[in-house]
Design a protein around this motif. Structure first.
Motif, PDB file in Angstrom:
ATOM      1  N   THR A  44      -4.031  -1.751   0.596  1.00 39.20           N
ATOM      2  CA  THR A  44      -3.132  -2.851   0.264  1.00 39.20           C
ATOM      3  C   THR A  44      -3.552  -3.501  -1.050  1.00 39.20           C
ATOM      4  O   THR A  44      -2.722  -3.915  -1.853  1.00 39.20           O
ATOM      5  CB  THR A  44      -3.143  -3.886   1.401  1.00 39.20           C
ATOM      6  OG1 THR A  44      -2.744  -3.230   2.595  1.00 39.20           O
ATOM      7  CG2 THR A  44      -2.195  -5.016   1.107  1.00 39.20           C
ATOM      8  N   GLN A  86       2.808  -5.263   4.052  1.00 39.79           N
ATOM      9  CA  GLN A  86       2.215  -4.878   5.336  1.00 39.79           C
ATOM     10  C   GLN A  86       2.582  -5.904   6.411  1.00 39.79           C
ATOM     11  O   GLN A  86       2.946  -5.538   7.519  1.00 39.79           O
ATOM     12  CB  GLN A  86       0.700  -4.798   5.184  1.00 39.79           C
ATOM     13  CG  GLN A  86       0.010  -4.323   6.439  1.00 39.79           C
ATOM     14  CD  GLN A  86      -1.465  -4.047   6.204  1.00 39.79           C
ATOM     15  OE1 GLN A  86      -1.977  -4.188   5.097  1.00 39.79           O
ATOM     16  NE2 GLN A  86      -2.142  -3.620   7.243  1.00 39.79           N
ATOM     17  N   ASP A 177       4.134  -0.152   2.323  1.00 43.36           N
ATOM     18  CA  ASP A 177       2.872  -0.459   3.010  1.00 43.36           C
ATOM     19  C   ASP A 177       3.090  -0.416   4.523  1.00 43.36           C
ATOM     20  O   ASP A 177       3.664  -1.334   5.096  1.00 43.36           O
ATOM     21  CB  ASP A 177       2.367  -1.837   2.566  1.00 43.36           C
ATOM     22  CG  ASP A 177       0.873  -1.993   2.800  1.00 43.36           C
ATOM     23  OD1 ASP A 177       0.300  -1.149   3.526  1.00 43.36           O
ATOM     24  OD2 ASP A 177       0.281  -2.945   2.266  1.00 43.36           O
ATOM     25  N   GLU A 178       2.657   0.641   5.124  1.00 44.87           N
ATOM     26  CA  GLU A 178       2.772   0.858   6.570  1.00 44.87           C
ATOM     27  C   GLU A 178       4.184   0.602   7.098  1.00 44.87           C
ATOM     28  O   GLU A 178       4.383  -0.227   7.988  1.00 44.87           O
ATOM     29  CB  GLU A 178       1.767  -0.023   7.320  1.00 44.87           C
ATOM     30  CG  GLU A 178       0.339   0.279   6.891  1.00 44.87           C
ATOM     31  CD  GLU A 178      -0.702  -0.284   7.849  1.00 44.87           C
ATOM     32  OE1 GLU A 178      -0.357  -0.561   9.005  1.00 44.87           O
ATOM     33  OE2 GLU A 178      -1.849  -0.415   7.425  1.00 44.87           O
TER      34      GLU A 178
HETATM   35 MG   LIG Z   1      -3.379  -2.849   4.309  1.00 44.44          MG
END
Ligand SMILES: [Mg+2]
Ligand SMILES: Nc1ncnc2c1ncn2[C@@H]1O[C@H](COP(=O)(O)OP(=O)(O)OP(=O)(O)O)[C@@H](O)[C@H]1O
Ligand SMILES: Nc1ncnc2c1ncn2[C@@H]1O[C@H](COP(=O)(O)OP(=O)(O)OP(=O)(O)O)[C@@H](O)[C@H]1O
Ligand SMILES: [Mg+2]
Lengths: 253, 372, 350, 236, 316
Positions: A44, A86, A177-178
């Motif tokens: 991140t 995230q 992000d994810e």
């Molecule tokens: Mg992360």
């Protein structure tokens, strides 16, 4: 190959902690690249450096040769990098539709005075933006939620709405992000197809951070692996899967 | 928006006709209600413009009275000192205009009728006040952008106090003695005209792709920046536009009251406006307008109540039934702030989301999926 | 019923003064009514509160004029608030009498505007003259409350007159009402070693200034204006008030029966001794009632004329006459505080 | 035994749970699976007393705990690792753990529990003095679980513990869950999207859909259930 | 030489003025630190603390004529100390209860609402307290009777420091340390800090949020009462509106120091006190507020979270 995004020996420290050190990465046009690593490896943080949320302590970042260091996040987005977060960060008091329309702000040809006079040019552009936003929502099958407050959406849909919103800034490079976090396997499968689809349709490069190996290995052509802020491997999925360092630090078994 | 515009048009037309029929006779009989209406108009301008900053952009400003003061004093001194000089220079007996018109004596009777001249003077002064206030807004806005929440609040509060202190020390502006503004040009038409413009500008800005930027700044600055929105620019614009209208409100006030004191623009005046915005439901223009009207009328209602015999009678009745001796409760009414504050608390407790504001209510933090 | 409108600051930051003022006015009207009123009618005092807020006095004046149809207006307390109402009263040709607005500008608004107190320059001049003639003090400093127009008004004339009479103003210090700590100014002041300290301010601050000055070792005598007059000055300042002087309308030790009756009646009614504000408003209200009686009519224009020709109205703050500028001309006394009591030092006829 | 019977919960006008029944036998691991918005988290929140129950009953060992204040529920031994982790970002890692042990008196025992938590999550020991808000997502998840363990619960409810966790650690966490259950005898109610793993370690499972229990059975049976395989196990 | 002494004297004046702000700011910051909202009524609790002390003192005077004591000596020490303690404790308990009740009635129902909503009720409560007090005890200033003989401390040469000033400065420091210990070292302090960021999570840890909040208010309000009495000892004139100005100044002090930060409140208070005094003592007395605020703004621009506030970089 001329890289679209180039991260050149970037290091970032928080107080005594070196979160990312000497990170090198280059992503070409229309590439789908993965970034994985254990929790706290610095993935991140890499996103944050690229998008200008943090400034790297050392090193440089380029987008098609333009140096990004020192630019504000919105400048960087204007240059063509968009991201998701995230921890979901939608505009909580806006509807789904408005969340997407807000992201068109960047390419707006009219200013505050047009907004006040509401001339034909303004009306045309507003209509145009509305149509484009709906098109995007349709791709993600979110058009039925058009007027729902975004915070009332189911979680998975919120994640997908973040992607829609990022796409609305018309990026050349999309950082996710994810995106699959909190989805069940079936939904994850659908998301994989979707990412590949938008990558082709919008002709963009994607950098993907994800902990679900099925997703990452399934769609990425190249993968970087971080551990404690250091790149421990880079290569195509098959290599990564077999890399003992990666297995030891991240995959297990 | 279009229906709103029609309504607005009709409203303005009505006001204009009203202005034409002349308001002096009306004002003299119902001067008190006229006064309340004008004050509602001024408060609507203040509250709606502050709502752009506090409600729509999510910046907590506590210095609106400061901008109002800048507008009031700027416009006031324009009318008192600057404009007469200018007029004299142009149209005085040795002025430019006289000189130019000399060869054409037949043109001279076409001087402005006073009614027109007054209205013109008001617009010019008000624009002047608004622009200076906007400039002050710029001066406060730019440096304050690094600050958030209560830190921003304190800086804006400080700005308001600085303005007040400066005025207290400028003899030209009358210091604590106050400043008289002879031209009482303000009338219903311009007050509500400017209120309408303020409402139109704020709503017009916010209801567009451009203006959605304000809302995103409020909701999540980090995400807004990531979507390519220049949050700094939006905050500055919010401050400048907010200050501009506060300045016009100041000018209207100056040309209505005819007398200005620095104390009229103290911290508590700012708080009054903030109360209107929050009670109205932040980010709901309708609510804020209603709140501004309500909070202007409420003290007057309490005033009227203080003059009735209701309370002493009730007290007598109570003391007749229960053998206790209460202090004269009429005083409770005479000090209107007692009831006013009680009502304020009750309103907030019963309608915490504001009079109309669904926004403020729905913005409460939910422990649901959004925080995942 | 004859309606008189009274407006003052009953709530808000200035309520300390406003409450006293209204008490005085109420008492006067009640006394008039108890004696059968004027012109065979009782007087209805319509009291309104401006909440110490700018703009409110104007609204109240409009209400008085257009709703209540008052025959005269009493008030406001401060000059700035009165300035809001004065043009309206003038325009409507209804007399306005302020018992406490001391700024010169107030009565200049027009021929319907009156005042029954001293003007700022007058007070300033008396203070300066007293310091020179009585205290032989030629090195003075002035402490100004920058938030109060009263304080600014008095000190302007005080300074220039003092200089004119051969005094030297070493420095002017300022503070704001509401402050409780004046040590910064007083420490600097002390180092200048003045022979007299002028404090043209209200008793709320003056009392604390006296205390802190004496505690810091400032020895020079203090001279104040009628804003000092309140029982709470002595109760707060205690011994530190001893030997200070201030100008006043009346002296409670005045054996004059009128004054004594007033003080007694006030104490019974409200439980505290009256301060200058109560006394001034008591006189103001009485003066209006008297003018109506003399006018023999409730017509505002006639009342105005009666007010303008007031001669030697026996008030508790002295015999009031109205001069051609519609200002009160009445004797001023300079008092000192000795053994916790107010003693008259000097009486200056107008 | 923790028993939820005919539970109905609503957010304003939206009914999130329509009369559901869930039983968690003492000493067992029970799992709730279901897609997004099915009502899993809502169930846990209702048990913890964070939401007002509209009708129905929640019982702990026969005792009615419906609508009990959250802190009293904790006092009875039910702790939750909430969705979204909800660690205290301004406190350090240790202080977060201290908060977990808020109601406990025995200092000696608490001390040894720190060691236990650190032994499960060594990363936490490394970050002991760091302000929790700056931890990475996975680290925060570890902290949330560790913090819950510090309260020494009888019943531990976990809301999606694998969310955002690296694969290696996911396995560790699930192993630890089993370990906690076996060794400390803590009963576990597990909410998971990763149905595969959840059913692997649990004894009994419930499938929730739009606020209703549509299926319940022994975990091994659910794993072979065709509906479950198709909808929740990715058809694998 | 005289100039040096004057400067030192002004510094002392500034510190004592600053301590007053600091003392009030402590309570502000305390409540802010936990609930993240500006308790506008704090200044009025301070005022009521002074009035409570005033009432108790008047009762005590029926039995012990404290103003007969000119100095603290071996004989007078005990009665003075005991009486002061009674007054202090009484007022603190009164205000603690008052603070808790205010929170219960006016703030608690709005706990899930945006903070600005509560801000308005707080303003309402503030106005209500001021004006009710005015209604019951009158608007006139009351003279607070002497508790401790106020006199210059000897042995400082030309410098004047009063016993009351010293009491304020010392109390401020003691209370700061005391509060800091409570917040940083005790369990309830930990709960306060946890509660401030996430009340839900806090209750899931078994914390009785209501209790912790009540405790915070009680503590903050008791502090305000102590401040009220200390200030009234120093400048013994109390009015229903006495809380307004110091309330705002203390708010400014708290923000300057980094709101929510306990030592910050003290530092902020002292900085403002010294600044105001210096501006007033040297040169630009009329501009006091402007300059104090001007410096405040400059400091905040340079350090946006206040002097001691932690720069919280938001983790994205
Ligand atoms: Mg992360
Ligand atoms: N603002 C900050 N201040 C201090 N430390 C930070 C900050 N941001 C990140 N870190 C630290 O940097 C390291 C990397 O964090 P990062 O969030 O990039 O991890 P990640 O790879 O995204 O992990 P995850 O998969 O768990 O999300 C972590 O140890 C984290 O604690
Ligand atoms: N705070 C809230 N306000 C309104 N509705 C809510 C709120 N929280 C949840 N809901 C709704 O209640 C329903 C159940 O939500 P819940 O969070 O229990 O689902 P879940 O099964 O935990 O799903 P997920 O996998 O997304 O965590 C959903 O329709 C959701 O939209
Ligand atoms: Mg959930």
């Amino acid at each position: 190959m001329d890289a679209l995004l180039k991260v050149d020996r970037c290091t970032i420290r928080f107080g005594g902690l070196t979160a990312v050190s000497n990170f090198d990465m280059s992503i070409g046009n229309r590439e789908l690249v993965g970034l994985i690593g254990p929790n706290g490896a610095g993935k991140t943080t890499v996103f944050n450096m690229i998008t200008g949320v943090y400034q790297p302590t050392e090193g440089q970042i380029f987008l098609s040769g333009d140096r990004l260091n020192g630019l504000k996040p919105f400048n960087i987005t204007a240059k063509g990098i968009a991201r998701t977060f995230q921890n979901i960060r939608l505009f909580a008091s806006l509807t789904v539709f408005d969340n997407v329309r807000a992201a068109f702000n960047l390419h707006l040809k009219h200013g505050p005075l047009h907004a006040l006079t509401r001339g034909p040019k303004f009306k045309r552009e507003e209509a145009d933006i509305g149509a484009q936003a709906m098109d995007l929502l349709k791709i993600f099958n979110l058009d039925r939620f058009r007027d729902v407050m975004c915070k009332n959406l189911p979680y998975g849909d919120q994640r997908r709405l973040e992607i829609v919103r990022a796409l609305a800034t018309k990026p050349r490079m999309l950082l996710l992000d994810e995106p699959a976090a909190g989805m069940n396997p079936t939904e994850k499968g659908a998301l994989m197809t979707l990412i590949e689809f938008i990558q082709e349709k919008f002709d963009i490069s994607v950098l993907l951070v994800e902990h679900d190996m099925r997703v990452v290995m399934g769609i990425c052509k190249r993968i970087y692996v971080l551990d404690y802020g250091i790149t421990i491997a880079e290569g195509p999925p098959d290599e990564i899967r077999r890399n003992p360092k990666v297995i030891q630090a991240y995959l297990g078994e | 928006m279009s229906r709103a515009r029609t309504i607005l048009g009709i409203f303005l037309l009505f006001l204009f006709l009203f202005a034409l029929t002349g308001e002096r006779p009306f004002a003299s009989h119902l001067a008190y209600y006229y006064d309340i209406l004008i004050n509602i108009g001024i408060n609507v301008i203040l509250a709606v413009s502050l709502n752009l900053v506090n409600g729509y952009t999510g910046q907590f400003s506590l210095g609106h009275a400061g901008f109002m003061a800048v507008g009031a004093y700027a416009a006031g001194s324009w009318s008192e000192h600057l404009s007469p000089g200018l007029v004299n220079f142009l149209a005085g007996s040795n002025g430019v205009l006289t000189f130019v018109l000399q060869p054409f004596p037949f043109l001279q009777p076409f001087a402005f009728p006073t009614a027109v001249a007054d209205n013109l003077a008001l617009i010019v002064a008000t624009m002047f006040g608004g622009l200076l206030a906007a400039l002050a807004g710029l001066a406060v806005g730019i440096p304050s952008l690094r600050l958030r929440g209560d830190y921003l609040a304190i800086v804006t509060l400080g700005f308001g106090e600085i303005i007040r202190t400066l005025i207290l020390n400028i003899d030209f502006l009358g210091a604590a003695r106050g400043m008289s503004v002879t031209g009482r040009y303000t009338n219903m038409f311009w007050t509500f005209g400017f209120a309408a413009v303020a409402i139109y500008v704020v709503l017009g800005l916010v209801n567009s792709t451009y203006g959605r930027g304000f809302l995103t700044v409020r909701d999540d600055e980090v995400a807004a920046e990531a979507m390519g929105i220049n949050t700094t620019k939006y905050k500055v614009i919010a401050f400048v536009v907010g200050a501009f209208f506060a300045g016009t409100a100041g000018s209207l006030f100056a040309h209505y009251a005819g007398f200005l004191t620095p104390e009229g623009f103290n911290f508590f005046k700012s708080v009054d406006v903030v109360v209107m915005v929050i009670l109205g439901g932040m980010g709901s223009t309708t609510g804020v307008i209603l709140a501004a009207a309500l909070l202007t009328i409420l003290p007057e209602v309490l005033r009227a109540l203080a003059h009735t015999d209701f309370v002493p009678a009730a007290q007598k009745a109570i003391e007749g039934v229960i053998p206790i001796h209460l202090p004269p409760l009429q005083g409770l009414l005479e000090n209107r702030l007692i009831l006013y504050s009680l009502l304020l608390i009750i309103m907030m407790l019963t309608r915490p989301q504001g009079l109309f504001g669904d926004l403020a209510g729905s913005r409460k933090r939910v422990t649901s999926s959004a925080s995942k | 019923q004859i309606k008189i409108g009274a407006v003052s600051c009953i709530s808000g930051p200035l309520s300390t003064f406003g409450v006293s003022s209204i008490r005085g006015a109420r008492m006067a009207i009640e006394e008039v009514n108890a004696k059968g009123g004027v012109l065979g009618q009782s007087i209805d005092l319509v009291v309104d509160d401006n909440g110490s807020k700018a703009g409110e006095t104007a609204r109240i004046a409009r209400k008085f004029l257009s709703q209540d149809h008052v025959v005269a207006i009493l008030g406001d307390l401060t000059s700035s608030a009165t300035m809001e109402a004065a043009p309206l009263a003038q325009e409507a040709h209804v007399p306005l009498l302020t018992p406490t607005a001391t700024a010169i500008a107030v009565t200049k608004v027009g021929d319907y505007i009156f005042r029954s107190c001293f003007t700022d320059p007058f007070t300033g001049r008396i203070m300066a003259r007293f310091a020179i003639e009585h205290l032989h003090a030629r090195r003075g400093v002035i402490l100004i409350d920058v938030k109060q127009d009263y304080s600014i008004g008095v000190s302007a004339e005080l300074g220039s007159f003092y200089r004119q009479e051969g005094g030297q103003v070493l420095q002017e210090f300022s503070f704001s009402s509401g402050d409780t700590d004046f040590r910064a100014q007083l420490s600097s002041l002390k180092s200048l070693q003045p022979e007299v300290v002028f404090v043209p301010a209200y008793y709320t601050e003056a009392a604390l200034i006296l205390r802190e000055a004496r505690q810091l070792g400032v020895k020079a005598p203090f001279v104040g204006g009628e804003g000092w007059d309140s029982p709470s000055l002595i109760s707060v300042a205690g011994k530190t008030a001893e030997g200070s002087y201030y100008t006043n309308h009346f002296s409670p030790d005045d054996p004059e029966p009128l004054v004594q009756t007033f003080v007694r009646a006030y104490k019974t009614k409200y439980g505290t001794a009256p301060d200058a504000l109560s006394a001034l408003w008591y006189d103001g209200a009485g003066l209006l009632a008297d003018a109506i009686r003399r006018a023999g009519s409730t017509e505002p224009a006639k009342i105005r004329d009666a007010l303008a020709t007031t001669k030697n109205f026996p008030g508790v703050t002295g015999n009031i006459s109205v001069d051609e500028r519609r200002n009160a001309s009445k004797p001023v006394v300079v008092v000192t505080i000795a053994n916790g009591q107010v003693k008259m030092v000097e009486r200056v006829e107008p | 035994m923790l028993e939820v019977s005919n539970l109905e919960v609503a957010y304003g006008s939206i009914t999130a749970l329509h009369s559901i029944n869930v039983r968690v036998e003492k000493g067992k691991i029970v799992t709730l699976i279901g897609s997004n918005g099915a009502g899993k988290s809502t169930t846990l929140r209702a048990v913890s007393g964070l939401l007002k129950v509209r009708s129905g009953k929640i019982q702990l060992e026969g005792k009615d705990i419906t609508n009990l204040a959250p802190h009293l529920v904790v006092a009875l031994g039910i702790t939750q690792v909430p969705e979204g982790r909800m660690i205290f970002p301004n406190l350090t890692v240790v202080e977060n753990l201290q908060m977990g042990a808020y109601r406990r008196k025995n200092n000696g025992e608490v001390k040894s529990d720190y060691e236990y938590v650190y032994s499960i999550f060594p990363r936490l020991r490394e970050r002991e003095k760091q302000v929790a808000g700056t931890l990475s997502g996975g680290e925060q998840q570890m902290l949330a679980i560790g913090r819950a363990l510090m309260s020494k619960p009888l019943y531990l409810m976990l809301d999606e513990p694998s969310l955002g966790i690296a694969p290696l650690l996911v396995r560790t966490i699930f192993e630890k869950i089993v370990e906690i259950n076996r060794q400390l005898g803590i009963t576990i109610l597990l909410v998971e999207q990763n149905a595969n793993l959840a059913l692997e370690i649990s004894d009994y499972g419930y499938v929730l859909e739009t606020g209703r229990v549509i299926l319940e059975d022994k975990s091994e049976s659910l794993r072979v259930n065709s509906l479950v395989r198709e909808s929740y196990l990715g058809g694998a | 030489m005289a100039q040096v002494i004057l400067f030192l004297q002004q510094l002392l004046n500034g510190l004592s003025l600053g301590s007053i702000y600091a003392l009030i700011a402590l309570g502000y910051t305390m409540v802010y630190g936990v609930l993240r909202f500006i308790n506008f009524a704090h200044g009025d609790v301070y005022m009521l603390g002074a009035y409570a002390g005033f009432a108790i003192t008047n009762v005590i005077y029926r039995f012990v004529p404290l103003d007969q004591y000119n100095a603290i000596s071996r004989h007078t020490f005990v009665p003075i100390f005991v009486c002061t303690a009674i007054v202090m404790l009484g007022a603190m308990i009164f205000c603690a209860i008052l603070g808790m009740s205010i929170e219960r009635i006016a703030y608690r129902p709005l706990r899930d609402r945006p903070r600005l909503t509560v801000l308005i009720t707080a303003i309402g409560v503030s106005l209500f307290l001021q004006n009710m007090t005015q209604f019951f005890v009158g608007a006139q200033p009351q003279a607070f009777k002497q508790l401790i003989p106020v006199r210059a401390i000897e042995g400082l040469g030309d410098l004047t420091v009063l016993s009351s000033q010293a009491a304020i400065i010392i109390s401020t420091i003691v209370l700061m340390v005391f509060l800091r210990l409570i917040v940083m070292k005790t369990k309830i302090g930990l709960a306060m800090r946890a509660l401030s960021v996430n009340p839900t999570a806090c209750s899931l840890m078994g914390v009785n949020n209501g209790l912790v909040i009540s405790f915070t208010f009680a503590l903050g309000s008791a502090l305000a009462a102590a401040a009220g009495i200390l200030v009234a000892m120093d400048s013994p004139s109390i009015t229903p509106l006495m809380g307004n100005l110091p309330g705002i100044k203390a708010f400014v002090a708290a923000v300057l120091g980094g709101i929510g930060n306990i030592p910050g409140a003290v530092v902020g208070g002292l900085v403002i006190g010294v600044l105001e005094t210096m501006v007033e003592g040297y040169g630009f007395p009329q501009l006091r507020d402007a300059i104090a605020f001007g410096v405040l703004i400059i400091i905040l621009l340079y350090k946006p979270t206040g002097l001691l506030g932690r720069v919280e970089r938001e983790k994205v």
